[in-house]
Scaffold this motif. Structure first.
Motif, PDB file in Angstrom:
ATOM      1  N   ALA A  68      29.572  36.367  33.800  1.00 27.64           N
ATOM      2  CA  ALA A  68      31.020  36.246  33.839  1.00 27.64           C
ATOM      3  C   ALA A  68      31.540  36.704  35.194  1.00 27.64           C
ATOM      4  CB  ALA A  68      31.675  37.061  32.729  1.00 27.64           C
ATOM      5  N   THR A  69      32.601  36.047  35.656  1.00 25.13           N
ATOM      6  CA  THR A  69      33.242  36.432  36.918  1.00 25.13           C
ATOM      7  C   THR A  69      34.740  36.389  36.725  1.00 25.13           C
ATOM      8  OG1 THR A  69      31.430  35.476  38.198  1.00 25.13           O
ATOM      9  CG2 THR A  69      33.492  35.937  39.364  1.00 25.13           C
ATOM     10  N   ILE A  70      35.381  37.511  36.946  1.00 25.61           N
ATOM     11  CA  ILE A  70      36.840  37.584  36.886  1.00 25.61           C
ATOM     12  C   ILE A  70      37.376  37.604  38.307  1.00 25.61           C
ATOM     13  CG2 ILE A  70      36.837  40.111  36.792  1.00 25.61           C
ATOM     14  CD1 ILE A  70      39.285  39.948  34.967  1.00 25.61           C
ATOM     15  N   SER A  71      38.513  36.959  38.524  1.00 30.46           N
ATOM     16  CA  SER A  71      39.068  36.928  39.867  1.00 30.46           C
ATOM     17  C   SER A  71      40.577  36.746  39.820  1.00 30.46           C
ATOM     18  CB  SER A  71      38.441  35.812  40.702  1.00 30.46           C
ATOM     19  OG  SER A  71      38.709  34.551  40.132  1.00 30.46           O
ATOM     20  N   LYS A  72      41.208  37.093  40.931  1.00 27.10           N
ATOM     21  CA  LYS A  72      42.651  36.908  41.075  1.00 27.10           C
ATOM     22  C   LYS A  72      42.920  35.921  42.191  1.00 27.10           C
ATOM     23  CE  LYS A  72      45.160  41.052  39.702  1.00 27.10           C
ATOM     24  NZ  LYS A  72      46.118  42.034  40.239  1.00 27.10           N
ATOM     25  N   ASP A  73      43.791  34.961  41.931  1.00 25.96           N
ATOM     26  CA  ASP A  73      44.269  34.048  42.956  1.00 25.96           C
ATOM     27  C   ASP A  73      45.698  34.472  43.283  1.00 25.96           C
ATOM     28  OD1 ASP A  73      45.400  31.981  44.431  1.00 25.96           O
ATOM     29  OD2 ASP A  73      44.220  30.442  43.421  1.00 25.96           O
ATOM     30  N   PHE A  74      45.854  35.183  44.392  1.00 23.51           N
ATOM     31  CA  PHE A  74      47.165  35.744  44.724  1.00 23.51           C
ATOM     32  C   PHE A  74      48.154  34.679  45.186  1.00 23.51           C
ATOM     33  CE2 PHE A  74      46.176  40.092  44.053  1.00 23.51           C
ATOM     34  CZ  PHE A  74      44.820  40.217  44.311  1.00 23.51           C
ATOM     35  N   ALA A  75      47.671  33.570  45.689  1.00 22.02           N
ATOM     36  CA  ALA A  75      48.560  32.483  46.109  1.00 22.02           C
ATOM     37  C   ALA A  75      49.221  31.819  44.905  1.00 22.02           C
ATOM     38  CB  ALA A  75      47.788  31.464  46.908  1.00 22.02           C
ATOM     39  N   LYS A  76      48.480  31.798  43.778  1.00 22.39           N
ATOM     40  CA  LYS A  76      48.989  31.132  42.583  1.00 22.39           C
ATOM     41  C   LYS A  76      49.389  32.115  41.479  1.00 22.39           C
ATOM     42  CE  LYS A  76      46.126  27.008  43.296  1.00 22.39           C
ATOM     43  NZ  LYS A  76      45.072  26.127  42.726  1.00 22.39           N
ATOM     44  N   ASN A  77      49.236  33.421  41.756  1.00 19.71           N
ATOM     45  CA  ASN A  77      49.516  34.443  40.730  1.00 19.71           C
ATOM     46  C   ASN A  77      48.763  34.156  39.434  1.00 19.71           C
ATOM     47  OD1 ASN A  77      51.199  35.847  42.461  1.00 19.71           O
ATOM     48  ND2 ASN A  77      53.062  34.884  41.686  1.00 19.71           N
ATOM     49  N   THR A  78      47.519  33.809  39.590  1.00 19.61           N
ATOM     50  CA  THR A  78      46.704  33.393  38.453  1.00 19.61           C
ATOM     51  C   THR A  78      45.438  34.236  38.345  1.00 19.61           C
ATOM     52  OG1 THR A  78      47.523  31.131  38.558  1.00 19.61           O
ATOM     53  CG2 THR A  78      45.430  31.469  37.435  1.00 19.61           C
ATOM     54  N   LEU A  79      45.126  34.606  37.127  1.00 19.14           N
ATOM     55  CA  LEU A  79      43.889  35.311  36.814  1.00 19.14           C
ATOM     56  C   LEU A  79      42.899  34.300  36.246  1.00 19.14           C
ATOM     57  CD1 LEU A  79      42.561  38.215  36.404  1.00 19.14           C
ATOM     58  CD2 LEU A  79      43.328  37.989  34.025  1.00 19.14           C
ATOM     59  N   THR A  80      41.654  34.362  36.671  1.00 21.12           N
ATOM     60  CA  THR A  80      40.668  33.431  36.143  1.00 21.12           C
ATOM     61  C   THR A  80      39.452  34.180  35.601  1.00 21.12           C
ATOM     62  OG1 THR A  80      39.528  33.131  38.245  1.00 21.12           O
ATOM     63  CG2 THR A  80      41.348  31.639  37.780  1.00 21.12           C
ATOM     64  N   LEU A  81      38.743  33.500  34.717  1.00 23.61           N
ATOM     65  CA  LEU A  81      37.493  34.022  34.176  1.00 23.61           C
ATOM     66  C   LEU A  81      36.509  32.869  34.062  1.00 23.61           C
ATOM     67  CD1 LEU A  81      35.943  36.439  32.876  1.00 23.61           C
ATOM     68  CD2 LEU A  81      36.692  35.530  30.662  1.00 23.61           C
ATOM     69  N   GLN A  82      35.415  32.986  34.755  1.00 23.92           N
ATOM     70  CA  GLN A  82      34.333  32.029  34.630  1.00 23.92           C
ATOM     71  C   GLN A  82      33.251  32.641  33.745  1.00 23.92           C
ATOM     72  OE1 GLN A  82      33.181  31.498  38.762  1.00 23.92           O
ATOM     73  NE2 GLN A  82      34.378  29.620  38.914  1.00 23.92           N
ATOM     74  N   ILE A  83      32.781  31.867  32.793  1.00 22.46           N
ATOM     75  CA  ILE A  83      31.697  32.334  31.924  1.00 22.46           C
ATOM     76  C   ILE A  83      30.603  31.276  31.920  1.00 22.46           C
ATOM     77  CG2 ILE A  83      31.061  33.280  29.689  1.00 22.46           C
ATOM     78  CD1 ILE A  83      33.980  33.571  29.013  1.00 22.46           C
ATOM     79  N   HIS A  84      29.386  31.736  32.133  1.00 23.96           N
ATOM     80  CA  HIS A  84      28.228  30.841  32.138  1.00 23.96           C
ATOM     81  C   HIS A  84      27.326  31.183  30.950  1.00 23.96           C
ATOM     82  CE1 HIS A  84      29.451  29.682  36.179  1.00 23.96           C
ATOM     83  NE2 HIS A  84      29.514  30.957  36.487  1.00 23.96           N
ATOM     84  N   LYS A  85      26.388  30.267  30.687  1.00 25.98           N
ATOM     85  CA  LYS A  85      25.399  30.492  29.623  1.00 25.98           C
ATOM     86  C   LYS A  85      26.064  30.873  28.305  1.00 25.98           C
ATOM     87  CE  LYS A  85      21.990  32.053  33.021  1.00 25.98           C
ATOM     88  NZ  LYS A  85      21.103  33.162  33.446  1.00 25.98           N
TER      89      LYS A  85
END
Length: 121
Positions: A68-85
């Motif tokens: 899993a990878t959590i990240s912040k996109d400050f340009a879009k004010n968006t939080l994301t979460l990538q989950i694999h497997k």
């Protein structure tokens, strides 16, 4: 008004990957730590990942480390979460939450309505 709106939940096959997004508004995104929390059918809430105010520190439980990878996109004010497997154990409603402070302390004060991931063949 603080708003957290999750998206990206869908049906996915075991072993697949998915990216969730949380569009935020009504507050200064860069000032707060954020989390993803999930709730599987018939079970309690489970913390999935957290990120501090500037994105410089991320945290995961053992069950999510390495996939899993959590990240912040400050340009879009968006939080994301990538989950694999993904496995069937990942089936749950995933919630985006805001911390009361800039680090993962002090509790979560705002929650989105959630987005459903279903992992099934």
């Amino acid at each position: 008004e603080v708003q957290l709106v999750e998206s990206g939940g869908t049906l996915v096959q075991p072993g697949g990957s998915l990216t969730l997004s949380c569009a935020t508004s009504g507050f200064i995104f860069g000032n707060y730590a954020m989390n993803w929390v999930r709730q599987a059918p018939g079970k309690g809430l489970e913390w999935v990942s957290g990120i501090c105010w500037n994105g410089g520190c991320t945290y995961y439980p053992e069950s999510m480390k390495g996939r899993a990878t959590i990240s912040k996109d400050f340009a879009k004010n968006t939080l994301t979460l990538q989950i694999h497997k993904l496995t069937t154990d990942d089936t749950a409603v995933y919630y985006c939450t805001r911390m009361m402070t800039d680090y993962l302390i002090g509790g979560m004060d705002y929650w989105g309505k959630g987005t459903l991931i279903t992992v099934s063949s």
